[in-house]
Design a protein around this motif. Structure first.
Motif, short mmCIF file in Angstrom:
data_model
loop_
_atom_site.label_atom_id
_atom_site.label_comp_id
_atom_site.label_asym_id
_atom_site.label_seq_id
_atom_site.Cartn_x
_atom_site.Cartn_y
_atom_site.Cartn_z
N VAL A 1 42.02 -3.64 51.90
CA VAL A 1 40.99 -2.61 51.95
C VAL A 1 40.34 -2.51 50.57
N VAL A 2 39.04 -2.64 50.53
CA VAL A 2 38.32 -2.61 49.26
C VAL A 2 37.53 -1.32 49.07
N ASP A 3 37.36 -0.52 50.15
CA ASP A 3 36.67 0.76 50.04
C ASP A 3 37.11 1.67 51.19
N PRO A 4 37.75 2.80 50.88
CA PRO A 4 38.22 3.21 49.55
C PRO A 4 39.31 2.26 49.07
N ALA A 5 39.21 1.87 47.82
CA ALA A 5 40.03 0.79 47.29
C ALA A 5 41.52 1.06 47.44
N SER A 6 42.26 0.04 47.90
CA SER A 6 43.72 0.12 47.87
C SER A 6 44.18 0.22 46.42
N ARG A 7 45.39 0.68 46.23
CA ARG A 7 45.86 0.94 44.87
C ARG A 7 45.79 -0.30 43.99
N THR B 1 38.93 7.81 45.26
CA THR B 1 37.57 7.58 45.72
C THR B 1 37.11 8.85 46.44
N ARG B 2 35.94 9.35 46.09
CA ARG B 2 35.43 10.57 46.72
C ARG B 2 34.86 10.24 48.10
N ILE B 3 35.31 10.94 49.13
CA ILE B 3 34.84 10.71 50.48
C ILE B 3 34.59 12.03 51.19
N GLY B 4 33.95 11.97 52.35
CA GLY B 4 33.76 13.14 53.20
C GLY B 4 34.65 13.04 54.42
N ARG B 5 34.54 14.01 55.31
CA ARG B 5 35.40 14.02 56.50
C ARG B 5 35.15 12.80 57.38
N MET C 1 48.38 -0.81 53.34
CA MET C 1 47.51 -0.52 52.20
C MET C 1 47.32 0.97 52.00
N CYS C 2 47.60 1.44 50.79
CA CYS C 2 47.39 2.83 50.41
C CYS C 2 46.12 2.94 49.57
N SER C 3 45.25 3.84 50.00
CA SER C 3 44.01 4.13 49.26
C SER C 3 44.00 5.61 48.90
N ASP C 4 43.81 5.91 47.64
CA ASP C 4 43.80 7.31 47.18
C ASP C 4 42.38 7.85 47.25
N VAL C 5 42.24 9.02 47.87
CA VAL C 5 40.91 9.59 48.10
C VAL C 5 40.90 11.06 47.71
N ASP C 6 39.69 11.59 47.58
CA ASP C 6 39.50 13.02 47.30
C ASP C 6 38.41 13.51 48.24
N PHE C 7 38.79 14.46 49.11
CA PHE C 7 37.84 15.03 50.06
C PHE C 7 36.98 16.12 49.43
N GLY C 8 37.26 16.43 48.15
CA GLY C 8 36.44 17.42 47.47
C GLY C 8 36.85 18.84 47.82
N GLY D 1 39.19 18.82 58.29
CA GLY D 1 40.20 19.81 57.91
C GLY D 1 40.96 19.48 56.65
N ARG D 2 40.39 18.63 55.81
CA ARG D 2 41.10 18.23 54.60
C ARG D 2 40.26 18.51 53.37
N THR D 3 40.92 18.90 52.31
CA THR D 3 40.29 19.06 51.00
C THR D 3 41.20 18.46 49.95
N GLY D 4 40.64 18.12 48.81
CA GLY D 4 41.44 17.65 47.69
C GLY D 4 41.97 16.24 47.89
N ARG D 5 43.03 15.93 47.14
CA ARG D 5 43.61 14.59 47.13
C ARG D 5 44.36 14.28 48.42
N HIS D 6 44.21 13.04 48.87
CA HIS D 6 44.95 12.54 50.03
C HIS D 6 45.15 11.04 49.89
N VAL D 7 45.96 10.50 50.79
CA VAL D 7 46.14 9.05 50.87
C VAL D 7 45.68 8.59 52.24
N VAL D 8 44.85 7.55 52.25
CA VAL D 8 44.50 6.85 53.48
C VAL D 8 45.42 5.64 53.57
#
Length: 222
Positions: free
Chosen positions: A40-46, A128-132, A215-222, A193-200
């Motif tokens: 996974v390249v977006d949101p980038a894997s660790r 990586t900053r993402i939306g719902r 693959m773990c990708s770190d994201v921020d839902f804002g 229903g998510r805000t802040g840091r999460h893992v995809v």
């Protein structure tokens, strides 16, 4: 005397060639793996993110302050980044939870002899900053295709900076059908229903053989 001098130049040349050959061979494992698999390249894997940000500058001491999780990963095993596309297990037979224990999801259950163990480290990974509604993009350089993808997102309340990742932290938000062989794959996902840091957390079950990628990708839902 001249006859005795002649061998010296070839020996020097051979030593130089040996050094050049060693340097070239050091690049071969990355080159071979880079043409073989994907991630996974977006949101980038660790590990892809660490390679993308620091691959050309991985000896920079500034990484320790600017990107501490990548710093510990590079120090633990640089091959986890050079082989960013090789985080898979063979022969799982679809029983992913049995093959990959809690706390080892991001390393695929310490696959490849533990090469990727640093990816299980708990802490402030770059996000990586993402939306719902977002899109998971996978680069499959070898065009393996897929039997399916499963995309999970951590539940609200999980804190990736202080908690190891467990299966119970995850919610399955998308399961796909088959994908024909292609290098670029996009999967539309919704995780409300998510805000802040999460893992995809993405599972890619390749179709060319029983080969599963984790693959773990770190994201921020804002």
């Amino acid at each position: 005397m001249q006859h005795q001098d002649h061998p010296r130049t070839p020996r020097r040349a051979l030593r130089g060639l040996a050094l050049l050959s060693a340097a070239a061979l050091a690049l071969v494992p990355w080159a071979e793996s880079a043409s073989a698999h994907g991630s996974v390249v977006d949101p980038a894997s660790r590990n892809y993110g660490c390679w993308q940000r620091w691959g050309s500058d991985h000896l920079n001491p500034g990484m320790q302050q600017q990107d501490p999780m990548c710093w510990q990963a590079w120090r633990d095993n640089p091959n986890a980044m050079w082989n960013w596309n090789g985080l898979y297990r063979n022969g799982v037979g679809g029983n992913h939870q049995a093959a990959v224990p809690d706390g080892q999801l991001c390393s695929g259950g310490l696959t490849e002899g533990g090469r990727y163990r640093s990816l299980d480290a708990v802490g402030p990974w770059k996000t990586t900053r993402i939306g719902r509604d977002f899109t998971v993009k996978l680069y499959d350089q070898a065009s393996h295709g897929a039997d399916y993808f499963r995309v999970y997102v951590t539940r609200q309340g999980y804190d990736p900076t202080t908690q190891p990742l467990r299966w119970s932290n995850l919610e399955l938000v998308r399961q796909t059908g088959r994908y024909a062989p292609s290098q670029n794959i996009s999967i539309d996902v919704s995780a409300p229903g998510r805000t802040g840091r999460h893992v995809v957390f993405t599972i890619w079950q390749a179709s060319h053989m029983d080969q599963a990628y984790y693959m773990c990708s770190d994201v921020d839902f804002g």
